[in-house]
Motif scaffolding. Structure first.
Motif, PDB file in Angstrom:
ATOM      1  N   PRO A  41      61.753  95.428 -15.697  1.00  0.00           N
ATOM      2  CA  PRO A  41      62.486  95.232 -16.563  1.00  0.00           C
ATOM      3  C   PRO A  41      62.599  94.432 -17.539  1.00  0.00           C
ATOM      4  O   PRO A  41      63.191  94.783 -19.092  1.00  0.00           O
ATOM      5  CB  PRO A  41      63.868  94.865 -16.070  1.00  0.00           C
ATOM      6  CG  PRO A  41      63.495  94.102 -14.606  1.00  0.00           C
ATOM      7  CD  PRO A  41      61.959  94.927 -14.586  1.00  0.00           C
ATOM      8  N   ALA A  42      61.931  93.291 -17.475  1.00  0.00           N
ATOM      9  CA  ALA A  42      61.725  92.369 -18.674  1.00  0.00           C
ATOM     10  C   ALA A  42      60.927  93.280 -20.423  1.00  0.00           C
ATOM     11  O   ALA A  42      59.560  94.038 -19.703  1.00  0.00           O
ATOM     12  CB  ALA A  42      60.156  91.609 -18.034  1.00  0.00           C
ATOM     13  N   PRO A  43      60.886  93.421 -21.062  1.00  0.00           N
ATOM     14  CA  PRO A  43      60.335  93.588 -22.162  1.00  0.00           C
ATOM     15  C   PRO A  43      58.753  93.335 -22.916  1.00  0.00           C
ATOM     16  O   PRO A  43      58.067  93.964 -22.656  1.00  0.00           O
ATOM     17  CB  PRO A  43      60.981  92.585 -23.482  1.00  0.00           C
ATOM     18  CG  PRO A  43      61.942  92.079 -22.965  1.00  0.00           C
ATOM     19  CD  PRO A  43      62.524  91.939 -21.598  1.00  0.00           C
ATOM     20  N   SER A  44      58.041  92.451 -21.808  1.00  0.00           N
ATOM     21  CA  SER A  44      56.949  92.282 -21.697  1.00  0.00           C
ATOM     22  C   SER A  44      56.324  93.599 -20.928  1.00  0.00           C
ATOM     23  O   SER A  44      55.073  93.696 -20.498  1.00  0.00           O
ATOM     24  CB  SER A  44      55.553  90.731 -20.367  1.00  0.00           C
ATOM     25  OG  SER A  44      56.960  90.655 -19.414  1.00  0.00           O
ATOM     26  N   CYS A  45      57.523  93.795 -20.008  1.00  0.00           N
ATOM     27  CA  CYS A  45      56.638  95.250 -18.784  1.00  0.00           C
ATOM     28  C   CYS A  45      56.792  96.049 -19.273  1.00  0.00           C
ATOM     29  O   CYS A  45      56.453  97.491 -19.130  1.00  0.00           O
ATOM     30  CB  CYS A  45      57.506  94.847 -17.596  1.00  0.00           C
ATOM     31  SG  CYS A  45      57.062  93.194 -17.106  1.00  0.00           S
ATOM     32  N   VAL A 103      54.136 105.034 -17.158  1.00  0.00           N
ATOM     33  CA  VAL A 103      52.540 105.304 -17.403  1.00  0.00           C
ATOM     34  C   VAL A 103      53.230 107.368 -17.128  1.00  0.00           C
ATOM     35  O   VAL A 103      53.924 107.726 -16.720  1.00  0.00           O
ATOM     36  CB  VAL A 103      52.440 104.917 -15.619  1.00  0.00           C
ATOM     37  CG1 VAL A 103      51.234 104.845 -15.011  1.00  0.00           C
ATOM     38  CG2 VAL A 103      52.272 103.481 -16.549  1.00  0.00           C
ATOM     39  N   ILE A 104      52.531 107.425 -17.316  1.00  0.00           N
ATOM     40  CA  ILE A 104      52.209 109.695 -16.830  1.00  0.00           C
ATOM     41  C   ILE A 104      51.754 109.892 -16.417  1.00  0.00           C
ATOM     42  O   ILE A 104      49.765 109.709 -16.463  1.00  0.00           O
ATOM     43  CB  ILE A 104      52.210 110.375 -18.280  1.00  0.00           C
ATOM     44  CG1 ILE A 104      52.814 109.463 -19.397  1.00  0.00           C
ATOM     45  CG2 ILE A 104      52.275 111.619 -18.491  1.00  0.00           C
ATOM     46  CD1 ILE A 104      52.677 109.973 -21.016  1.00  0.00           C
ATOM     47  N   VAL A 105      51.972 110.444 -15.364  1.00  0.00           N
ATOM     48  CA  VAL A 105      50.581 110.775 -13.646  1.00  0.00           C
ATOM     49  C   VAL A 105      51.213 112.354 -13.538  1.00  0.00           C
ATOM     50  O   VAL A 105      51.740 112.718 -13.559  1.00  0.00           O
ATOM     51  CB  VAL A 105      51.028 109.597 -12.209  1.00  0.00           C
ATOM     52  CG1 VAL A 105      49.964 110.212 -11.229  1.00  0.00           C
ATOM     53  CG2 VAL A 105      51.804 107.665 -13.221  1.00  0.00           C
ATOM     54  N   ASP A 106      49.643 113.049 -13.341  1.00  0.00           N
ATOM     55  CA  ASP A 106      49.375 114.386 -12.835  1.00  0.00           C
ATOM     56  C   ASP A 106      49.696 113.934 -11.204  1.00  0.00           C
ATOM     57  O   ASP A 106      49.494 113.318 -10.753  1.00  0.00           O
ATOM     58  CB  ASP A 106      48.102 114.992 -12.898  1.00  0.00           C
ATOM     59  CG  ASP A 106      47.756 116.091 -12.419  1.00  0.00           C
ATOM     60  OD1 ASP A 106      48.703 116.474 -12.203  1.00  0.00           O
ATOM     61  OD2 ASP A 106      46.488 116.972 -12.136  1.00  0.00           O
ATOM     62  N   GLY A 159      48.150 109.371 -18.627  1.00  0.00           N
ATOM     63  CA  GLY A 159      48.095 107.865 -19.937  1.00  0.00           C
ATOM     64  C   GLY A 159      49.549 106.534 -20.020  1.00  0.00           C
ATOM     65  O   GLY A 159      50.052 106.969 -18.875  1.00  0.00           O
ATOM     66  N   THR A 160      49.077 105.793 -20.596  1.00  0.00           N
ATOM     67  CA  THR A 160      50.414 104.709 -20.407  1.00  0.00           C
ATOM     68  C   THR A 160      50.844 104.373 -22.012  1.00  0.00           C
ATOM     69  O   THR A 160      49.989 104.925 -22.861  1.00  0.00           O
ATOM     70  CB  THR A 160      50.104 103.500 -20.237  1.00  0.00           C
ATOM     71  OG1 THR A 160      49.014 103.663 -18.624  1.00  0.00           O
ATOM     72  CG2 THR A 160      50.402 102.503 -19.981  1.00  0.00           C
ATOM     73  N   LEU A 161      52.448 104.880 -22.427  1.00  0.00           N
ATOM     74  CA  LEU A 161      52.588 104.499 -23.704  1.00  0.00           C
ATOM     75  C   LEU A 161      53.891 103.748 -23.418  1.00  0.00           C
ATOM     76  O   LEU A 161      53.828 103.116 -22.401  1.00  0.00           O
ATOM     77  CB  LEU A 161      53.949 105.738 -23.619  1.00  0.00           C
ATOM     78  CG  LEU A 161      53.608 106.805 -23.420  1.00  0.00           C
ATOM     79  CD1 LEU A 161      55.022 107.849 -23.410  1.00  0.00           C
ATOM     80  CD2 LEU A 161      52.656 106.856 -24.897  1.00  0.00           C
ATOM     81  N   LYS A 162      53.038 101.838 -24.317  1.00  0.00           N
ATOM     82  CA  LYS A 162      53.510 100.208 -24.283  1.00  0.00           C
ATOM     83  C   LYS A 162      54.661 100.429 -25.309  1.00  0.00           C
ATOM     84  O   LYS A 162      53.915 100.939 -26.103  1.00  0.00           O
ATOM     85  CB  LYS A 162      52.293  98.934 -23.967  1.00  0.00           C
ATOM     86  CG  LYS A 162      51.332  99.583 -22.629  1.00  0.00           C
ATOM     87  CD  LYS A 162      50.358  98.411 -22.637  1.00  0.00           C
ATOM     88  CE  LYS A 162      50.023  98.565 -21.950  1.00  0.00           C
ATOM     89  NZ  LYS A 162      48.691  97.102 -21.646  1.00  0.00           N
TER      90      LYS A 162
END
Length: 120
Positions: free
Chosen positions: A95-99, A103-106, A114-117
């Motif tokens: 839940p932290a803003p730094s976290c 994460v997009i998984v097949d 891919g990962t969206l930050k």
């Protein structure tokens, strides 16, 4: 008198058709449940790589899943939510803003697509 016998025959015939239809419907539901049971056993954890314990069918699509896999999560972070959508699985980290990331998984292979930050 003849009309009564014709109506009785029609009612009996339709009753037989209803019973046959219910039997076919029950058989179809049974077959669908078997297919879902055989193809629905998937591991709940995901990772960028497939474990060596993954079952192999020797060809074609493997309907038993991809085995055990691990999704690395930064310290202090946790999986906040998982949303399936067609051929993608969205794992929301928080839940932290730094976290904050998605994460997009097949889900078929367990590989990270891919990962969206989130960035300020």
């Amino acid at each position: 008198m003849k009309m009564v016998q014709v109506l009785k025959a029609l009612v009996i015939g339709m009753g037989i058709l209803i019973v046959i239809g219910m039997g076919v419907l029950g058989y179809g539901l049974y077959k669908q449940a078997q297919e879902l049971d055989a193809g629905g056993a998937r591991s709940s954890s995901v990772s960028p790589s497939v474990s060596s314990s993954a079952p192999s069918s020797g060809g074609g699509e493997d309907k038993t899943g991809f085995g055990e896999a691990v999704l690395p999560i930064p310290a202090g972070c946790e999986i906040a939510e998982v949303k399936p959508d067609g051929d993608r699985l969205y794992v929301i980290i928080g839940p932290a803003p730094s976290c904050a990331r998605i994460v997009i998984v097949d889900p078929k292979s367990g590989k990270i697509m891919g990962t969206l930050k989130a960035a300020p």
